[in-house]
Design a protein around this motif. Structure first.
Motif, PDB file in Angstrom:
ATOM      1  N   SER A 199       0.826  -1.205   0.000  1.00 49.99           N
ATOM      2  CA  SER A 199       0.000   0.000   0.000  1.00 49.99           C
ATOM      3  C   SER A 199       0.865   1.262   0.000  1.00 49.99           C
ATOM      4  N   ALA A 200       1.936   1.263   0.817  1.00 41.90           N
ATOM      5  CA  ALA A 200       2.811   2.432   0.878  1.00 41.90           C
ATOM      6  C   ALA A 200       3.535   2.636  -0.453  1.00 41.90           C
ATOM      7  N   GLN A 201       3.952   1.512  -1.099  1.00 42.95           N
ATOM      8  CA  GLN A 201       4.631   1.614  -2.390  1.00 42.95           C
ATOM      9  C   GLN A 201       3.692   2.183  -3.468  1.00 42.95           C
ATOM     10  N   ALA A 202       2.433   1.711  -3.455  1.00 47.31           N
ATOM     11  CA  ALA A 202       1.456   2.183  -4.448  1.00 47.31           C
ATOM     12  C   ALA A 202       1.176   3.670  -4.268  1.00 47.31           C
ATOM     13  N   LEU A 342      -3.557  20.099 -10.599  1.00 44.50           N
ATOM     14  CA  LEU A 342      -2.640  20.216 -11.731  1.00 44.50           C
ATOM     15  C   LEU A 342      -1.180  20.267 -11.273  1.00 44.50           C
ATOM     16  N   LYS A 343      -0.928  20.865 -10.105  1.00 43.35           N
ATOM     17  CA  LYS A 343       0.443  20.966  -9.614  1.00 43.35           C
ATOM     18  C   LYS A 343       1.008  19.608  -9.215  1.00 43.35           C
ATOM     19  N   GLY A 344       0.125  18.666  -8.830  1.00 43.74           N
ATOM     20  CA  GLY A 344       0.587  17.353  -8.421  1.00 43.74           C
ATOM     21  C   GLY A 344       1.125  17.370  -6.991  1.00 43.74           C
ATOM     22  N   ALA A 345       1.750  16.304  -6.619  1.00 48.15           N
ATOM     23  CA  ALA A 345       2.237  16.164  -5.254  1.00 48.15           C
ATOM     24  C   ALA A 345       3.418  17.104  -5.002  1.00 48.15           C
ATOM     25  N   THR A 346       3.497  17.616  -3.763  1.00 46.30           N
ATOM     26  CA  THR A 346       4.621  18.466  -3.382  1.00 46.30           C
ATOM     27  C   THR A 346       5.804  17.593  -2.965  1.00 46.30           C
ATOM     28  N   ALA A 347       6.977  18.212  -2.857  1.00 44.96           N
ATOM     29  CA  ALA A 347       8.172  17.474  -2.421  1.00 44.96           C
ATOM     30  C   ALA A 347       7.976  16.913  -1.019  1.00 44.96           C
ATOM     31  N   LEU A 348       7.272  17.681  -0.145  1.00 43.19           N
ATOM     32  CA  LEU A 348       7.023  17.218   1.218  1.00 43.19           C
ATOM     33  C   LEU A 348       6.170  15.957   1.212  1.00 43.19           C
ATOM     34  N   GLU A 349       5.101  15.943   0.368  1.00 41.95           N
ATOM     35  CA  GLU A 349       4.224  14.774   0.320  1.00 41.95           C
ATOM     36  C   GLU A 349       4.990  13.545  -0.164  1.00 41.95           C
ATOM     37  N   ILE A 350       5.847  13.732  -1.174  1.00 41.02           N
ATOM     38  CA  ILE A 350       6.636  12.587  -1.669  1.00 41.02           C
ATOM     39  C   ILE A 350       7.606  12.098  -0.593  1.00 41.02           C
ATOM     40  N   THR A 351       8.225  13.049   0.122  1.00 45.09           N
ATOM     41  CA  THR A 351       9.150  12.667   1.207  1.00 45.09           C
ATOM     42  C   THR A 351       8.415  11.884   2.282  1.00 45.09           C
ATOM     43  N   GLN A 352       7.226  12.355   2.636  1.00 47.66           N
ATOM     44  CA  GLN A 352       6.450  11.647   3.667  1.00 47.66           C
ATOM     45  C   GLN A 352       6.063  10.252   3.179  1.00 47.66           C
TER      46      GLN A 352
END
Length: 641
Positions: A199-202, A342-352
């Motif tokens: 789930s985390a990978q997806a 449209l902006k998509g995920a932020t760097a913080l969200e990807i890091t989390q």
């Protein structure tokens, strides 16, 4: 195509053309049937140059159209109760045309009014802070329970059930400690941990992939819906305001009528000094008094209705601003949401998400390898806490426990005080919103009731009525058209339309009305071509006088767009002209033969052409010359002796 005719008179040009055709046929006969000698000139083959009137024009025809027409429908469904107009009747804008049975709609208005009163009552209750007895009783019970818990914490008088629960917590903590030390994970534990990793990978893959088309489409659809709702709100609010304005004007007219009636009754019953004309003992005195009092009451009632109509109009204006502001706020929110997607995920969200994946993998590894020293320490700490809780139940609470229990008592007492305290801003906002929603529901119900009345959208004549009292109201129930600006629409070729300009004079005739003729003007020329059956055409509108009742919509009108008009010009039949290089020549009799004369030509109507130079009035020319003066052919169609 561009056509015209040489017209000695405005209405006689048709007979002139017919006569010319007959004369031309007589001139052509010798050539059609052949001649014995092409060089012989006879009186039947010549014509004399004369002066006359030449008109160049564009001919066309079309049907008469109204300025505007519309199928009228009710904005709601129901059973027709009243039809107030008939076919052929003239109406003014806003005039009532028909009504539906609005009894159910009236009940809906009453229900909405009741709901509004209920919401207003709840708002007053919140503002006054009058808590219900059952609310006070429940809050008092919470205070009593918190105090009992405080006493229990201080004295440690735990029940058998409390001790049993604490012992079970100790046993569970001991089991967790053994599990941390031995790493005895079950298959179910491993399956759950592996599912967490997937789930985390997806989730991480989804964030890295950027915005999904379906989310973008959903956000765009929400924005489009918000914009559409904004336009609908503007339209509905404008209609409500306009209707309120009409009601106010109607009420104002009623006041003026009542004032006029009151003035008339006053001067009929009073003299110039303001005294009653009749004495109390005179016959008819009481009738005059009653008439005057009734007129006064009518004027007062009309003024009251006008005040109510003005208030309704002011409310409609205010509500229009509120509704549009709310709709515009929803549009802005939707625009922000779309930009976020449209902006998509932020760097913080990807890091989390990456951290969550690492944690899930670590948990899976931990289950496979057994607990770490930290896990064992944590499990030991939980066991120590459970044992401490068990000791507390038999020995009494610590100072911290007592402080926490006292805090619970304070909270419960604060809740009790809150029931009798003034309302918070949030409580007021909730109740005020409920009142506002009820007001909108009432206005919606009133609008539905008003939609049961059909009114004329513009001044015109009713051409059809397809409803009767007691019947249904579905579909178009009437048709109205506006005759104030009749016009004829023509389809002209690109060659003809290049000759036409706005405000050009147009001669109009109608075959169905023998004695009718009028003058119109070119009122519109389409700037864009259309293709009909593979032919390029341009739409042109011709204004038609609207004040003649004989002229009806749908009649076929013949149009003659005047391009140019000249009087007292030299005219030569088109059949007499021969090409010569880039110019024209005519043949004139010369003894037993003919000779060619160069001429300069002007405008033409298709049958005759203007001669600018080369000929004079009275000159004789060959009406239908041969191709060359020395030709050996005989007759118009060739052939020899």
């Amino acid at each position: 195509m561009a056509e015209s005719s040489a017209q000695p008179k405005k209405r006689g040009y048709k007979w002139f053309v017919i006569g010319g055709a007959v004369l031309l046929a007589l001139v052509l006969m010798p050539f059609v049937f052949g001649g014995d000698d092409p060089s012989t000139v006879s009186a039947s083959t010549t014509t004399t140059i004369q002066r006359g009137r030449l008109v160049s024009s564009v001919l066309g025809s079309g049907t008469i159209n109204p300025k505007q027409s519309l199928d009228l429908t009710f904005q709601t469904t129901g059973i027709v109760s009243t039809v107030l107009v008939s076919e052929g009747q003239q109406v003014v804008a806003g005039q009532m045309l028909a009504e539906l049975d609005d009894r159910n709609l009236a009940l809906s208005v009453l229900s909405a009014e009741a709901n509004l009163q209920s919401a207003q009552a709840r708002l007053r209750q919140t503002q006054e802070g009058n808590a219900r007895p059952e609310d006070l009783a429940a809050s008092q019970a919470s205070v009593d329970n918190a105090k009992a818990n405080l006493q229990k914490t201080v004295t440690g008088n735990a029940t058998a059930a409390d001790i049993a629960s604490a012992q079970a917590s100790v046993a569970n903590a001991e089991a967790q400690l053994r599990k941390a030390k031995n790493g005895t994970a079950t298959p179910a534990d491993l399956a759950n941990a592996e599912a967490s990793v997937r789930s985390a990978q997806a989730k991480l893959d989804d964030l890295r992939a950027g915005p999904k088309p379906e989310k973008v489409s959903s956000a765009q659809a929400t924005l489009d819906q918000a914009k559409s709702s904004l336009e609908q709100v503007k339209s509905d609010a404008s209609k409500a305001k306009n209707q309120a304005s009409l009601d106010r004007d109607t009420a104002a007219n009623a006041v003026r009528n009542a004032q006029t009636s009151l003035s008339q009754v006053y001067w009929e019953t009073h003299d110039a000094d303001g005294n009653w004309k009749k004495k109390p003992d005179d016959f008819g005195y009481q009738t005059d008094v009653d008439r005057y009092n009734n007129a006064v009451r009518d004027e007062q009632d009309a003024q009251t209705k006008l005040d109510a109509a003005q208030l309704a109009y002011d409310n409609a204006v205010t509500q229009e601003g509120l509704d549009i502001a709310n709709a515009e706020a929803k549009v802005r929110d939707a625009e922000v949401q779309l930009q976020t997607v449209l902006k998509g995920a932020t760097a913080l969200e990807i890091t989390q998400a990456e951290a969550a994946l690492d944690q899930a993998k670590a948990n899976l590894d931990k289950l496979k390898q057994g607990g770490t020293a930290d896990d064992v320490a944590a499990a030991q700490a939980n066991l120590d806490q459970a044992k401490a809780n068990l000791r507390k139940l038999t020995q009494g609470g610590t100072a911290a426990d007592v402080a926490a229990a006292r805090a619970n008592v304070d909270q419960a007492e604060a809740n009790l005080d809150k029931l009798t305290a003034p309302p918070t801003d949030t409580d007021l906002a909730i109740q005020e919103a409920a009142v506002s929603q009820s007001e909108q529901s009432l206005k919606q119900a009133q609008l539905q009731r008003d939609n049961a009345t059909l009114r004329a959208p513009f001044a015109g004549v009713i051409t059809s009525v397809s409803i009767v009292p007691g019947g249904p109201s579905s579909g178009a129930v009437m048709h109205i058209l506006d005759r104030s600006g009749l016009y004829v629409e023509l389809n002209l070729s690109e060659t003809d339309v290049a000759l036409v300009t706005l405000n050009q004079k147009v001669e109009l005739t109608i075959d169905a009305l023998d004695a009718w003729s009028a003058e119109g003007t070119v009122s519109y020329i389409s700037p864009v071509a259309e293709v009909s059956n593979g032919v390029v055409i341009y739409r042109v509108k011709i204004s038609v006088p609207s004040n003649d009742p004989m002229v009806k919509v749908g009649m076929t009108v013949n149009t003659n767009i005047i391009l140019s008009e000249k009087s007292d010009v030299l005219l030569v039949p088109n059949s007499a002209l021969l090409p010569k290089g880039s110019g024209r020549v005519v043949q004139v009799p010369d003894g037993a033969g003919v000779r060619e004369v160069d001429v300069v030509t002007g405008i033409s109507d298709g049958s005759f052409t203007e001669v600018l130079s080369g000929l004079n009035e009275g000159d004789t020319i060959i009406a239908v010359p041969t191709a060359a003066s020395d030709s050996g052919n005989g007759g118009l169609f060739g052939g020899g002796r």
